[in-house]
Write a protein that holds these residues in place. Structure first.
Motif, mmCIF file in Angstrom:
data_model
loop_
_atom_site.group_PDB
_atom_site.id
_atom_site.type_symbol
_atom_site.label_atom_id
_atom_site.label_comp_id
_atom_site.label_asym_id
_atom_site.label_seq_id
_atom_site.Cartn_x
_atom_site.Cartn_y
_atom_site.Cartn_z
ATOM 1 N N UNK A 1 14.746 -20.808 -45.335
ATOM 2 C CA UNK A 1 14.223 -21.452 -44.271
ATOM 3 C C UNK A 1 12.815 -21.656 -44.721
ATOM 4 N N UNK A 2 11.957 -20.607 -45.123
ATOM 5 C CA UNK A 2 10.887 -20.709 -45.303
ATOM 6 C C UNK A 2 10.511 -21.488 -46.439
ATOM 7 N N UNK A 3 11.110 -21.615 -47.616
ATOM 8 C CA UNK A 3 11.042 -22.612 -48.636
ATOM 9 C C UNK A 3 11.075 -23.706 -48.191
ATOM 10 N N UNK A 4 11.839 -24.188 -47.182
ATOM 11 C CA UNK A 4 12.004 -25.559 -46.758
ATOM 12 C C UNK A 4 10.812 -26.042 -45.950
ATOM 13 N N UNK A 5 9.860 -25.031 -45.471
ATOM 14 C CA UNK A 5 8.588 -25.292 -45.035
ATOM 15 C C UNK A 5 7.607 -25.886 -45.904
ATOM 16 N N UNK A 6 7.750 -25.605 -47.077
ATOM 17 C CA UNK A 6 6.815 -26.172 -48.221
ATOM 18 C C UNK A 6 7.229 -27.621 -48.307
ATOM 19 N N UNK B 1 5.812 -25.952 -30.232
ATOM 20 C CA UNK B 1 6.213 -24.822 -30.813
ATOM 21 C C UNK B 1 7.670 -24.745 -31.168
ATOM 22 N N UNK B 2 8.294 -24.770 -30.051
ATOM 23 C CA UNK B 2 9.869 -24.798 -30.032
ATOM 24 C C UNK B 2 10.426 -25.785 -30.769
ATOM 25 N N UNK B 3 9.773 -26.978 -30.765
ATOM 26 C CA UNK B 3 10.351 -28.358 -31.576
ATOM 27 C C UNK B 3 10.135 -28.021 -33.055
ATOM 28 N N UNK B 4 9.001 -27.663 -33.422
ATOM 29 C CA UNK B 4 8.583 -27.469 -35.070
ATOM 30 C C UNK B 4 9.155 -26.173 -35.543
ATOM 31 N N UNK B 5 9.702 -25.265 -34.612
ATOM 32 C CA UNK B 5 10.390 -24.013 -35.256
ATOM 33 C C UNK B 5 11.744 -24.302 -35.516
ATOM 34 N N UNK B 6 12.430 -25.311 -35.591
ATOM 35 C CA UNK B 6 13.879 -25.459 -35.765
ATOM 36 C C UNK B 6 14.368 -24.648 -36.974
ATOM 37 N N UNK B 7 13.693 -24.458 -38.017
ATOM 38 C CA UNK B 7 14.330 -23.792 -38.918
ATOM 39 C C UNK B 7 14.270 -22.204 -38.684
ATOM 40 N N UNK B 8 13.498 -21.644 -38.155
ATOM 41 C CA UNK B 8 13.227 -20.538 -37.897
ATOM 42 C C UNK B 8 14.119 -19.956 -36.482
ATOM 43 N N UNK B 9 14.234 -21.008 -35.623
ATOM 44 C CA UNK B 9 15.127 -20.885 -34.616
ATOM 45 C C UNK B 9 16.465 -20.594 -35.144
ATOM 46 N N UNK B 10 16.807 -21.571 -36.074
ATOM 47 C CA UNK B 10 18.173 -21.230 -36.549
ATOM 48 C C UNK B 10 18.476 -19.798 -37.127
ATOM 49 N N UNK B 11 17.354 -19.567 -37.891
ATOM 50 C CA UNK B 11 17.636 -18.178 -38.647
ATOM 51 C C UNK B 11 17.503 -17.172 -37.650
ATOM 52 N N UNK B 12 16.672 -17.225 -36.575
ATOM 53 C CA UNK B 12 16.920 -16.031 -35.654
ATOM 54 C C UNK B 12 18.293 -16.059 -34.863
#
Lengths: 281, 295, 450
Positions: B179-184, A192-203
């Motif tokens: 960030x979410x767009x980049x998930x697509x 989970x932590x690894x895949x969530x990089x974009x959202x980790x960065x956002x948070x």
């Protein structure tokens, strides 16, 4: 506007995009540029000739800011508070987000609603009881006494964002790991932590932001000079009866730069995280 | 395989740290506030229980009613302005139709890194009677008596504040959407373009459905943020002139800290919470309905 | 995909490890920094203080010097000061008061502004500490020792008086326009067309905050139209006086007349103090309504020529006024002492208070332009030009009460809102405003229950 059959888009769209983005950027930058070059002017000049480029650019405001605001220690404190609280928030929010979206327990809905409630609570409404609590438990005027509330206030938003993102991770991924014999905690750390990089960065960016510029909590829950954060030190320049804009601008430029630098770095990791194509079927 | 007990243990292990911190710092004081909201204070001493009369008086107070209306205006601007704009910006950047997307992204994000106090200061210098905007208009129209009269009209006094809020927070949503767009997966876009799909189709059939969840989350954030709005309004106008730009959080602040009506102030915070809960569950329901219609 | 994930995973582990280390070290920090042990062995007394002062503000240079001098003359008394500003000061202090944990010395107002500490038994009554003999009191200006608490308590010795009404005039501009400072209100109103025709604004006033028009204008009009005795009676509800009396209505009406005559520059209700001041400093307006304490800012910002040109006056004569040529002032906030202080600490704290307000402190403050409550021969002090004018001003005008120092804050704020609305040309008439205020005061104001 005709669409060609190849991977080209219409000229109209490009022009529009450029115009729109440039306009927005300009609107964004102008006030900030103004604030920055104004910080090199003395107060009188700022008031009398607001638009002018500084006639005698000087670092006087900055010197005064460092002297009176004890900027160096305030800076260090701001870094400590923001970094540690952000780290804590990211960790706790992702853990909770994972728990509440991928486990399928019915209670998850209730917990999630409960956390969402926290979005609606303003700092003002809890500050007095919080102060009393911290004084009684000896947390007043400690760094932990500031960091814990920072984490707490960052949780609702972060859990919401994390949850919404993790929900989008294919269930198949988690299930496959379970079948392979991994424990859920292991799945959390390794997948989970690894895949969530974009959202980790956002948070991380959002928490850091909120914490860095935060004023009321640090102000109320600490009293020593060596506990002060940057906004609190800077605010001391906004005297009740007299406002030295030049001084304040200088202090604010000092305060804004780290935030921006942090964002640049976090942004890089964000883009990298995506660029490697983390998510593929 | 994992047995159900181990699953439950992991569940709580992951959930509890956040939960405990949250309860002690936020929930507990709010409960204290709840209790206080039924009391009346005079001279810094609690003088008795007054049942729900605090709540009744608050809702009857025309100043509070104006505050609610102002919060609603902020909310509308956030949900109908900041979010669509943010989405548009994110989309333009994501599709990489312009060069230097990174540069644009960083620049547009700048307002959020500045604290609200500074933002207020900055924009006050623009809109005030001795400000940049006013001097500009005065020179252009040769009318030395021009002031931004909008701030003095009860109906439109919020407009300068709304503009600044738009300026400040749109990029927040841009970042989240990006960030979410980049998930697509990129492949989906490629496939669609090769098939000759028009931009509008891509948007309505791929992007929007993927993003409904995020749009909803952002709306929730926007609504709650609007109802809590304090820093900027406080620093820009302090709620004035008269009470034209007051908001609920300012009203709360005034009652609790300036007038020391602790019981009354606590009741205000509870009302804010209740209102927010109501609005958010409303949007929850709308979202569920939208989800159904998409599927 | 596994390879990639492993790689990222390692990076994650490093980041997390770093975070954990940081978290660990913060606990060490948190524990360690609470103490600020200052044991010099010998009987050094440490007092904690919380002051509503901005040490970076030019206005408080006197304060900074006093603190320094005091530390030199009394090395065995150490004062740990925390500084705060504006509303934030009150907010935090109220939280402190709520948990009954206040420092030894703190900024305290003489009246309702600090009710959260002086009416909850947290502040020491200085009558018990100082020996306020007549000889002692004679060292200070009249009014310094007016009773502050309900039962005659003295919470602070005010270091000076805050003058809340002044009409600054740009004499050079006046001369240029062929005018002079008006003797009567009617005369003043008549000047407006000429001033505007010449391209200037008549009067600047920064009425953005919710207390300005009350403090700086209404207080004065109340004093002129009703007089101090009537005001006290109305506040306390004695002798049949109340706020719907014609005196109060007239006082409010004068504000309306000023607006109707176009005396204020446009946007008066949107301007902060600083902005209104700037309008005057940049010679865009002829008059400025402001407080007396603005003079220290003027000394640092105005050109030498301007300092010669600006004169300090009071509102001209109003027909039907019962007092003449008056201004308004209130004892300024001072330092209060924690009611729990005893023994050595109490003595040390009292020494500090005496130093600050007495001869030594007063001399230092006078040097920087403050007119102290302690009687000093000011002709011996070299004062900055505007400050010197201020000193003369205080000596030549009798002072009435400042409205918002006496009446409860909540009612005053509501009244101010009504006044602002009236100034915008909307809202209620002066009579309605007066009646509304009276109803609020009768039901809520604590002055009525004295």
């Amino acid at each position: 506007m005709k669409q060609s059959r190849e991977k080209k888009i219409s000229n109209g769209a490009v022009v529009f995009s450029y115009l729109f983005l440039i306009l927005f950027t300009l609107l964004t930058l102008l006030p900030v540029i103004w604030m920055t070059y104004s910080s090199f002017k003395p107060m009188g000049e700022i008031m009398m000739h607001p638009m002018r480029w500084p006639s005698n650019p000087s670092l006087a405001n900055y010197k005064k800011a460092f002297e009176f605001g004890h900027i160096s220690i305030a800076f260090l404190n701001s870094v400590l508070y923001s970094v540690i609280a952000t780290g804590g928030t990211v960790l706790l929010a992702l853990a909770a987000g994972f728990a509440l979206t991928k486990f399928g327990f019915k209670s998850a809905k209730i917990y999630m609603a409960f956390f969402t409630l926290g979005l609606l609570i303003t700092v003002n409404s809890v500050i007095t009881p919080l102060f009393i609590m911290e004084t009684n438990t000896g947390l007043y005027n400690t760094r932990i006494g500031v960091i814990l509330p920072y984490i707490a206030f960052g949780l609702p938003t972060s859990i919401l964002i994390a949850g919404s993102y993790i929900r989008g991770i294919p269930d198949a991924l988690v299930e496959a790991a379970v079948i392979d014999g991994a424990s859920y905690t292991a799945i959390f750390w390794k997948i989970v932590l690894v895949i969530s990089t974009p959202v980790i960065a956002t948070i991380a960016v959002l928490s850091f932001l909120g914490n860095w510029n935060e004023f009321l909590l640090v102000f109320t829950l600490t009293s020593g000079q060596n506990m002060r954060s940057l906004p609190v030190s800077i605010n001391s320049f906004a005297g009740r009866l007299n406002q030295d804009y030049g001084l304040q601008f200088a202090a604010l430029v000092i305060g804004t730069i780290p935030m921006f630098v942090f964002y640049v770095f976090a942004h890089n990791s964000l883009v990298k995280g995506f660029g490697e194509g983390a998510i593929k079927e | 395989m994992i047995d159900i007990r181990q699953k439950k243990r992991s569940y709580f292990a992951l959930l509890m740290p956040a939960f405990l911190v949250y309860i002690s710092i936020i929930i507990f004081p709010i409960l204290m506030s709840f209790g206080l909201s039924f009391t009346k204070w005079k001279q810094f001493k609690m003088v008795g229980f007054v049942g729900i009369s605090n709540y009744v008086n608050i809702l009857k107070d025309p100043v509070f009613q104006r505050a609610i209306w102002n919060n609603i205006q902020i909310m509308l601007v956030s949900v109908l302005g900041q979010i669509p704009l943010g989405l548009l910006l994110a989309y333009l950047l994501y599709r990489k139709w312009v060069k230097g997307t990174k540069f644009f992204e960083m620049m547009i994000f700048l307002p959020i890194t500045i604290s609200s106090i500074v933002v207020a200061l900055l924009w006050n210098r623009v809109f005030s009677p001795v400000g940049l905007y006013t001097s500009f208009i005065r020179q252009v129209t040769h009318n030395p008596d021009y002031v931004v009269t909008i701030s003095e009209s009860p109906r439109f006094a919020m407009i300068p504040i709304l503009i600044v809020l738009l300026w400040q927070y749109t990029s927040l949503y841009m970042v989240i959407f990006l960030a979410n767009l980049q998930r697509i997966p990129e492949s989906v876009f490629e496939a669609a373009t090769i098939d000759g799909a028009k931009e509008s189709t891509i948007i309505s059939h791929i992007v929007l459905p993927e993003l409904t969840g995020v749009i909803f989350t952002c709306s929730v954030l926007a609504i709650s943020g609007s109802l809590k709005s304090f820093d900027l309004v406080f620093a820009m106008t302090g709620g004035g002139p008269v009470n034209y730009t007051t908001v609920m959080a300012l009203y709360l602040y005034q009652q609790t800290f300036t007038f020391s009506n602790y019981g009354y102030g606590s009741a205000v915070s509870i009302i804010i919470v209740i209102l927010s809960v109501g609005l958010i569950s409303l949007s929850n329901r709308l979202y569920a309905r939208a989800q159904k219609s998409i599927n | 995909m596994n390879e990639y994930i492993k790689e990222l995973h390692m990076k994650k582990q490093i980041v997390l490890a770093v975070l954990l280390v940081l978290l660990g070290s913060v606990t060490a920090f948190a524990a360690g920094t609470k103490e600020e042990a200052d044991n010099d062995g010998q009987k050094q007394i440490t007092l904690t203080a919380y002051m509503q002062i901005d040490p970076a503000d030019d206005q408080y240079r006197g304060h900074n010097e006093i603190m320094k001098q005091f530390a030199e003359e009394y090395p065995d008394i150490k004062i740990d000061v925390e500084y705060a500003n504006g509303e934030a000061f009150h907010q935090k202090f109220q939280a402190m008061a709520a948990s009954k944990q206040i420092p030894d010395i703190f900024t305290c107002y003489t009246g309702a502004r600090s009710a959260y500490i002086n009416e909850t038994g947290l502040v020491m009554d200085l009558n018990k500490v100082g020996k306020f003999t007549d000889a002692y009191k004679a060292q200070f200006n009249d009014g310094t020792f007016t009773a502050q608490g309900k039962n005659g308590e003295i919470w602070v010795i005010p270091p000076s008086f805050a003058v809340c009404h002044t009409v600054y005039a740009n004499d050079a501009l006046l001369k240029k326009l062929g005018l002079s400072y008006p003797k009567t209100f009617e005369e003043w109103k008549a000047q407006v067309p000429a001033i505007r025709a010449a391209g200037y604004y008549p009067v600047s006033m920064g009425n953005k905050d919710p207390w300005v028009v009350n403090s700086w204008l209404l207080s004065l009009f109340v004093d002129r139209m009703g007089g101090p005795q009537w005001f006290m009676d109305a506040a306390q509800g004695k002798n049949g006086a109340s706020f719907d009396d014609p005196q109060f209505v007239k006082a409010i009406d004068i504000i309306k007349q000023m607006c109707d005559a176009g005396m204020f520059s446009p946007g008066v209700n949107q301007m902060s103090n600083t902005e209104a001041d700037q309008e005057f400093y940049q010679q865009k307006s002829v008059y400025l309504v402001d407080a007396g304490w603005r003079t220290s800012g003027m000394d640092s910002q105005l050109s030498d020529q301007m300092k010669k040109d600006v004169s300090m006056n009071v509102f001209p004569e109003i027909s039907g006024e019962v007092t003449h040529n008056t201004s308004t002032s209130t004892p300024s906030e001072g330092f209060g002492l924690n009611a729990n202080l005893k023994g050595d600490k109490l003595e040390a704290a009292w020494t500090f208070i005496n130093y600050y307000n007495g001869e030594k402190g007063a001399a230092i403050r006078a040097k920087y332009g403050e007119v102290p409550s302690y009687k000093l021969d000011l002709s011996k002090v070299a004062m900055a030009p505007m400050q010197a004018k201020f000193a003369t001003f205080q000596a030549t005008h009798k002072m009435g009460y400042v409205f918002d120092s006496v009446m409860n804050g909540e009612g005053v704020t509501l009244l101010n809102n009504d006044l602002q609305e009236m100034m915008l040309g909307k809202g209620k008439s002066p009579k309605e405003i007066a009646e509304k205020y009276e109803i609020w005061v009768a039901a809520n104001d604590t002055n009525r229950s004295r």
